[in-house]
Write a protein that holds these residues in place. Structure first.
Motif, PDB file in Angstrom:
ATOM      1  N   ALA A  42       0.835  -1.211   0.000  1.00  0.00           N
ATOM      2  CA  ALA A  42       0.000   0.000   0.000  1.00  0.00           C
ATOM      3  C   ALA A  42       0.863   1.251   0.000  1.00  0.00           C
ATOM      4  O   ALA A  42       0.574   2.222  -0.715  1.00  0.00           O
ATOM      5  CB  ALA A  42      -0.931  -0.009   1.212  1.00  0.00           C
ATOM      6  N   PHE A  43       1.933   1.234   0.788  1.00  0.00           N
ATOM      7  CA  PHE A  43       2.832   2.393   0.798  1.00  0.00           C
ATOM      8  C   PHE A  43       3.552   2.509  -0.547  1.00  0.00           C
ATOM      9  O   PHE A  43       3.834   3.621  -1.017  1.00  0.00           O
ATOM     10  CB  PHE A  43       3.844   2.278   1.934  1.00  0.00           C
ATOM     11  CG  PHE A  43       4.560   3.559   2.218  1.00  0.00           C
ATOM     12  CD1 PHE A  43       3.956   4.541   2.999  1.00  0.00           C
ATOM     13  CD2 PHE A  43       5.824   3.806   1.705  1.00  0.00           C
ATOM     14  CE1 PHE A  43       4.600   5.740   3.261  1.00  0.00           C
ATOM     15  CE2 PHE A  43       6.472   4.999   1.963  1.00  0.00           C
ATOM     16  CZ  PHE A  43       5.861   5.970   2.742  1.00  0.00           C
ATOM     17  N   GLU A  99       0.048   1.147   5.778  1.00  0.00           N
ATOM     18  CA  GLU A  99      -1.196   1.388   5.043  1.00  0.00           C
ATOM     19  C   GLU A  99      -1.832   2.713   5.451  1.00  0.00           C
ATOM     20  O   GLU A  99      -2.285   3.488   4.607  1.00  0.00           O
ATOM     21  CB  GLU A  99      -2.164   0.234   5.290  1.00  0.00           C
ATOM     22  CG  GLU A  99      -3.334   0.193   4.322  1.00  0.00           C
ATOM     23  CD  GLU A  99      -4.130  -1.085   4.462  1.00  0.00           C
ATOM     24  OE1 GLU A  99      -4.951  -1.185   5.407  1.00  0.00           O
ATOM     25  OE2 GLU A  99      -3.938  -1.999   3.647  1.00  0.00           O
ATOM     26  N   GLY A 100      -1.840   2.980   6.755  1.00  0.00           N
ATOM     27  CA  GLY A 100      -2.412   4.240   7.231  1.00  0.00           C
ATOM     28  C   GLY A 100      -1.593   5.435   6.788  1.00  0.00           C
ATOM     29  O   GLY A 100      -2.151   6.482   6.415  1.00  0.00           O
ATOM     30  N   LEU A 101      -0.254   5.289   6.815  1.00  0.00           N
ATOM     31  CA  LEU A 101       0.619   6.386   6.397  1.00  0.00           C
ATOM     32  C   LEU A 101       0.428   6.714   4.920  1.00  0.00           C
ATOM     33  O   LEU A 101       0.422   7.890   4.531  1.00  0.00           O
ATOM     34  CB  LEU A 101       2.076   6.023   6.675  1.00  0.00           C
ATOM     35  CG  LEU A 101       3.116   7.122   6.447  1.00  0.00           C
ATOM     36  CD1 LEU A 101       2.854   8.319   7.358  1.00  0.00           C
ATOM     37  CD2 LEU A 101       4.530   6.584   6.681  1.00  0.00           C
ATOM     38  N   ALA A 102       0.260   5.686   4.092  1.00  0.00           N
ATOM     39  CA  ALA A 102       0.024   5.915   2.662  1.00  0.00           C
ATOM     40  C   ALA A 102      -1.271   6.693   2.440  1.00  0.00           C
ATOM     41  O   ALA A 102      -1.310   7.652   1.658  1.00  0.00           O
ATOM     42  CB  ALA A 102      -0.026   4.580   1.925  1.00  0.00           C
ATOM     43  N   TYR A 202      -7.621   4.088  -0.997  1.00  0.00           N
ATOM     44  CA  TYR A 202      -7.117   3.538   0.257  1.00  0.00           C
ATOM     45  C   TYR A 202      -7.114   2.012   0.279  1.00  0.00           C
ATOM     46  O   TYR A 202      -6.240   1.395   0.880  1.00  0.00           O
ATOM     47  CB  TYR A 202      -7.963   4.072   1.422  1.00  0.00           C
ATOM     48  CG  TYR A 202      -7.432   3.687   2.782  1.00  0.00           C
ATOM     49  CD1 TYR A 202      -6.291   4.292   3.305  1.00  0.00           C
ATOM     50  CD2 TYR A 202      -8.071   2.718   3.543  1.00  0.00           C
ATOM     51  CE1 TYR A 202      -5.800   3.950   4.552  1.00  0.00           C
ATOM     52  CE2 TYR A 202      -7.589   2.355   4.791  1.00  0.00           C
ATOM     53  CZ  TYR A 202      -6.456   2.972   5.293  1.00  0.00           C
ATOM     54  OH  TYR A 202      -5.974   2.618   6.518  1.00  0.00           O
ATOM     55  N   ASN A 203      -8.066   1.381  -0.404  1.00  0.00           N
ATOM     56  CA  ASN A 203      -8.199  -0.076  -0.349  1.00  0.00           C
ATOM     57  C   ASN A 203      -7.734  -0.762  -1.633  1.00  0.00           C
ATOM     58  O   ASN A 203      -8.132  -1.888  -1.918  1.00  0.00           O
ATOM     59  CB  ASN A 203      -9.655  -0.459  -0.073  1.00  0.00           C
ATOM     60  CG  ASN A 203     -10.141   0.056   1.271  1.00  0.00           C
ATOM     61  OD1 ASN A 203      -9.451  -0.089   2.275  1.00  0.00           O
ATOM     62  ND2 ASN A 203     -11.319   0.669   1.293  1.00  0.00           N
ATOM     63  N   MET A 204      -6.871  -0.115  -2.398  1.00  0.00           N
ATOM     64  CA  MET A 204      -6.534  -0.618  -3.721  1.00  0.00           C
ATOM     65  C   MET A 204      -5.723  -1.917  -3.699  1.00  0.00           C
ATOM     66  O   MET A 204      -5.779  -2.694  -4.656  1.00  0.00           O
ATOM     67  CB  MET A 204      -5.792   0.453  -4.517  1.00  0.00           C
ATOM     68  CG  MET A 204      -4.427   0.821  -3.987  1.00  0.00           C
ATOM     69  SD  MET A 204      -3.766   2.298  -4.807  1.00  0.00           S
ATOM     70  CE  MET A 204      -3.777   1.819  -6.521  1.00  0.00           C
ATOM     71  N   VAL A 205      -4.983  -2.181  -2.630  1.00  0.00           N
ATOM     72  CA  VAL A 205      -4.196  -3.414  -2.601  1.00  0.00           C
ATOM     73  C   VAL A 205      -5.108  -4.634  -2.476  1.00  0.00           C
ATOM     74  O   VAL A 205      -4.802  -5.719  -2.987  1.00  0.00           O
ATOM     75  CB  VAL A 205      -3.176  -3.371  -1.452  1.00  0.00           C
ATOM     76  CG1 VAL A 205      -2.376  -4.667  -1.373  1.00  0.00           C
ATOM     77  CG2 VAL A 205      -2.208  -2.200  -1.640  1.00  0.00           C
TER      78      VAL A 205
END
Length: 291
Positions: A42-43, A99-102, A202-205
């Motif tokens: 995600a990052f 994930e949150g940082l991204a 945000y949920n692309m992975v």
């Protein structure tokens, strides 16, 4: 569309799954669980788009994905190899943090709705990153099988005490594999964002990190086995996606979406039953303390 172009379309997710799985394989062969693949990918999506947005180069997007991905490799190395903290706990922590940082940084650094208009070139529908991924797997196979460096990684994962006696720096070996592996996960996420989905959310992975984790187990910790598993799971994802697009639904669409993830659960369950017979490194997940 020719038959080979259809196959290329179905296998379009191979670099995404393959690069992430290869990155995880490197660290696990050395004895370190890395279950934060989802978050690190995600990052990588944010990093790849950031690199492309400010340079206009798809290749720089992948490079920045690798560079920023290695930062998490260093962090994981400090926490799990040097400080010898619980690898599972740290893995989940890094997953949520990355994930949150991204999701936090993307809207701050890039405009909303930003899309990537370009794609990597290739032949017969297979882009150049597809072939590079295959080459990396073959190179990894050669290194693990025929080089001293590969032997050092394997022994560090199987019997770190023996490796230490033989003069192998187990801590250094695990640091290197974690950093390189994390960089490959960053490239995987960057490729997903700038080539396949051509944007960010945000949920692309969408669970592909866990698919990559399962592929390592599916491939019995062998580079060629993991490559085959990556092709298999990528085909499942590609077929499911294209059946939905074409409106070919033998079962509810909600169930179609989770089919690859059901396969992940089956693989994880099978490995849990088989244990050592699955090819798992003996010291995987166990911090090494010199006596």
């Amino acid at each position: 569309m020719s038959e080979i172009e259809i196959v290329a379309s179905v296998l379009s997710y191979f670099p995404v799954i393959g690069l992430a799985a290869l990155g995880g394989l490197l660290s696990q062969k050395a004895g370190v669980y890395i279950i934060s693949i989802e978050g690190q990918m995600a990052f990588g999506t944010m990093s790849g788009l950031l690199g492309y947005f400010y340079t206009g180069s798809l290749w720089f997007g992948l490079l920045l994905g690798f560079i920023l991905g290695t930062i998490f490799g260093v962090l994981l190395s400090v926490l799990t190899v040097s400080l010898k903290l619980d690898q599972i706990v740290i893995g989940f922590t890094i997953w949520f943090f990355a994930e949150g940082l991204a999701g936090f940084l993307y809207p701050l650094l890039m405009p909303g709705g930003f899309k990537v208009p370009d794609r990597f070139g290739g032949i017969f529908g297979f882009d150049v990153i597809f072939f590079i991924t295959i080459v990396l797997f073959v190179v990894a196979f050669g290194i693990f099988r025929w080089t001293r460096q590969g032997l050092a990684v394997r022994v560090s994962g199987e019997s770190p005490a023996v490796a230490d006696i033989a003069g192998i720096n187990v801590q250094k070996t695990r640091w290197i594999t974690l950093i390189l592996g994390s960089g490959l996960m960053g490239i995987s996420g960057a490729y997903l964002a700038i080539h396949i989905l051509q944007g960010f959310n945000y949920n692309m992975v969408a669970g592909y990190g866990w698919v990559a984790f399962a592929v390592i187990l599916f491939g019995r910790w062998s580079p060629l086995g993991v490559m085959g598993g990556s092709l298999f799971f990528s085909a499942l994802i590609g077929i499911q996606t294209r059946m939905q697009v074409a409106g070919i639904l033998f079962i509810p669409s909600e169930f179609m979406v989770v089919l690859p993830h059901i396969a992940v659960i089956i693989v994880l369950s099978a490995v849990g039953v088989l244990g050592k017979k699955s090819g798992m490194p003996s010291a995987l997940g166990i911090p090494y303390r010199r006596e």
